[in-house]
Scaffold this active site. Structure first.
Site, short mmCIF file in Angstrom:
data_model
loop_
_atom_site.label_atom_id
_atom_site.label_comp_id
_atom_site.label_asym_id
_atom_site.label_seq_id
_atom_site.Cartn_x
_atom_site.Cartn_y
_atom_site.Cartn_z
N LYS A 22 3.66 -12.24 4.59
CA LYS A 22 4.02 -10.91 5.09
C LYS A 22 2.84 -10.25 5.80
CE LYS A 22 3.96 -7.25 2.18
NZ LYS A 22 3.18 -6.09 2.68
N ASN A 23 1.66 -10.32 5.15
CA ASN A 23 0.51 -9.57 5.66
C ASN A 23 -0.19 -10.25 6.82
OD1 ASN A 23 1.16 -7.69 3.82
ND2 ASN A 23 -0.48 -8.17 2.38
N CYS A 116 1.44 5.99 -0.21
CA CYS A 116 2.56 5.22 -0.76
C CYS A 116 2.40 5.22 -2.29
CB CYS A 116 2.54 3.80 -0.20
SG CYS A 116 1.16 2.83 -0.82
N ARG A 121 -3.43 6.54 1.32
CA ARG A 121 -3.81 5.38 2.13
C ARG A 121 -4.48 5.91 3.40
NH1 ARG A 121 -0.57 0.92 0.69
NH2 ARG A 121 -1.96 -0.36 1.93
N ASP A 307 -3.49 -7.43 -4.72
CA ASP A 307 -2.04 -7.66 -4.71
C ASP A 307 -1.60 -8.60 -5.82
OD1 ASP A 307 -1.79 -7.65 -1.07
OD2 ASP A 307 -2.09 -6.07 -2.53
N ARG A 399 10.69 -5.96 0.06
CA ARG A 399 9.70 -5.72 1.12
C ARG A 399 8.79 -6.94 1.30
NH1 ARG A 399 5.88 -1.62 -0.03
NH2 ARG A 399 5.10 -2.40 1.95
#
Ligand code: EPZ
Length: 420
Positions: A22-23, A116, A121, A307, A399
């Site tokens: 994803k990143n 978030c 952030r 993460d 997500r």
């Protein structure tokens, strides 16, 4: 409300191919704006964050098509340089479009990405760095109005006081549209930065140093469309490894580079797991209770990834012995602790520190995801727990995971998504 129903307490066995990262996919999709014409991005995961990014590309005027795991982005005709709040709100990492639009169009307008679940952030490093390249950025009523200065963007040395992943990526994209050479000192070293460099090189950009603290971009040359394959998702991989560590058993992962997970593999081995890498396969065997492993401090790459903090904590909470976690990257990344306590976990939190005392075996419970990785952690805990665990809050999990239940079932887990 749909939920995951997990019947825990049984060892896992199987092999799963890990989805694209994803990143890595998110900044690469934004970078496709830099080249007029159709670029192809393969191994692009089907995630809600990716869909939000594709919506932004379409809104800007790109033609976007998906065929299997390949996404084709035709950025020949851009019609807009503004991203409405409704789309920015979907995903705060869309701030990466600031650098991409400045490089391609010389202007950009997007709303201030909010905080978030993980806490505030800030984007001060993004804005200071882009201004240093010559961008004029006004902040008005929550909007960012940016344009390249009278002389356009000009390359120079940029020093990042924190190795911010997003700021490094934003500067790399803007620097592709700046005359001359930009040197990013103190750059983030994450593998996703190297993947972005790989894609930019496919577009003809002159970028080097990604993966080291100094990244150099020589901009100004027109770029052309390219084709690229996104790397495997190391955090999804860490999730499946911790699932096997929690439940016991033997699993094999393909589709990712084990070298991107060294810090996580080290912790799992210290907890008593056996890890083997052979060619493209990463295997883990876990027998008996996991041991406590001293201290786990989250840090920029190659340190332990923030993460994976919740995910590893979920596995160790059902083991024996104690482990001290220190979350150094975000202010509010322990939302999963209360939910793990409902499963019998013994965790004491004080500020950034969380002391986990292995409870021997967790008990299934009804638990709720409050953020992406915290939600995945609850599924990991459920696999190691006795009885049934139901995990709600699936939009958070979607997500970052194409289909967590599907992938865990491929590893032999008894997991179903119950539509609600
Ligand atoms: C990226 O976020 C990832 N997101 C995050 O993954 C990941 O947790 C994070 O990097 C750290 O590895 C994407 O790549 C889309 P940072 P990013 O800028 O770029 C501070 C997930 O679960 N900072 O490296 O936003 C910041 O507050 C997500 O997939 C500033 O102070 O992270 C944080 O404390 C969650 N000013 C630290 O730097 C700035 O201008 C690292 O943040 C920018 C950041």
């Amino acid at each position: 409300m749909s939920y995951l129903e997990i019947r825990g307490g049984r060892p896992l066995s199987g092999r799963v191919r890990v989805q694209g990262a994803k990143n890595s996919a998110l900044p690469i999709l934004a970078a496709a704006l830099l080249a007029p014409g159709e670029s192809a991005i393969r191994n692009c995961p089907r995630l809600t964050d990716v869909s939000a990014t594709l919506d932004i590309l379409r809104l800007l005027g790109c033609r976007v098509e998906r065929e299997g795991d390949e996404v084709r982005v035709d950025a020949a005709c851009l019609e807009r340089r503004d991203i409405p709040h409704s789309l920015m709100r979907e995903m705060r990492s869309s701030v990466i479009f600031l650098g991409a639009l400045l490089a391609r169009l010389g202007e950009a307008e997007l709303s201030y990405p909010g905080g978030c679940e993980l806490g505030p952030r800030p984007i001060d490093l993004h804005l200071a760095s882009l201004r240093a390249l010559g961008a004029e950025i006004r902040e008005e009523q929550g909007a960012l109005l940016a344009r390249a200065g009278r002389n356009g963007l000009r390359g120079r040395e940029i020093c990042l006081s924190i190795p911010s992943v997003g700021a490094t990526e934003n500067v790399m994209l803007a620097a592709c549209g700046a005359e001359g050479t930009t040197t990013i000192v103190g750059a983030a070293r994450e593998p996703e930065i190297e993947d972005l460099q790989g894609f930019l090189r496919c577009l003809g950009a002159r970028v080097s140093g990604a993966g080291s603290p100094v990244v150099t971009v020589t901009g100004g040359a027109p770029l052309h469309p390219g084709e690229y394959r996104v790397m495997g998702d190391r955090i999804a991989g860490a999730t499946y490894l911790c699932a096997a560590a929690a439940a016991g058993g033997e699993v094999e992962l393909s589709g990712l580079d084990p070298g991107t997970l060294t810090a996580v593999l080290d912790c799992l081995e210290r907890a008593g797991c056996e890890v083997h890498t052979g060619g493209e396969i990463l295997s883990l065997t876990a027998r008996g209770h996991l041991r406590g492993i001293g201290a786990v401090r989250t840090a920029p790459y190659p340190g332990f990834p923030t993460d994976a903090q919740a995910i590893l904590m979920a596995a160790l909470a059902g083991g024996e012995g104690s482990t001290l976690f220190v979350e150094n990257m975000f202010d509010s990344r322990y939302h999963h602790v209360d939910e793990l306590r409902r499963m019998g976990a013994e965790i004491q939190v004080a500020g950034r520190a969380a002391m986990v005392t292995g409870a021997g075996r967790l008990r299934g419970a009804e638990v709720r995801s409050a953020d992406l990785r915290g939600g995945a952690a609850l599924a990991v805990a459920g696999l190691g727990a006795e009885g049934i665990t139901r995990v709600t809050g699936l939009p958070h999990i979607r997500r970052g995971y194409e289909d967590l239940a599907r992938d865990l079932r491929r590893l032999g887990a008894d997991v179903r998504e119950i539509p609600g």
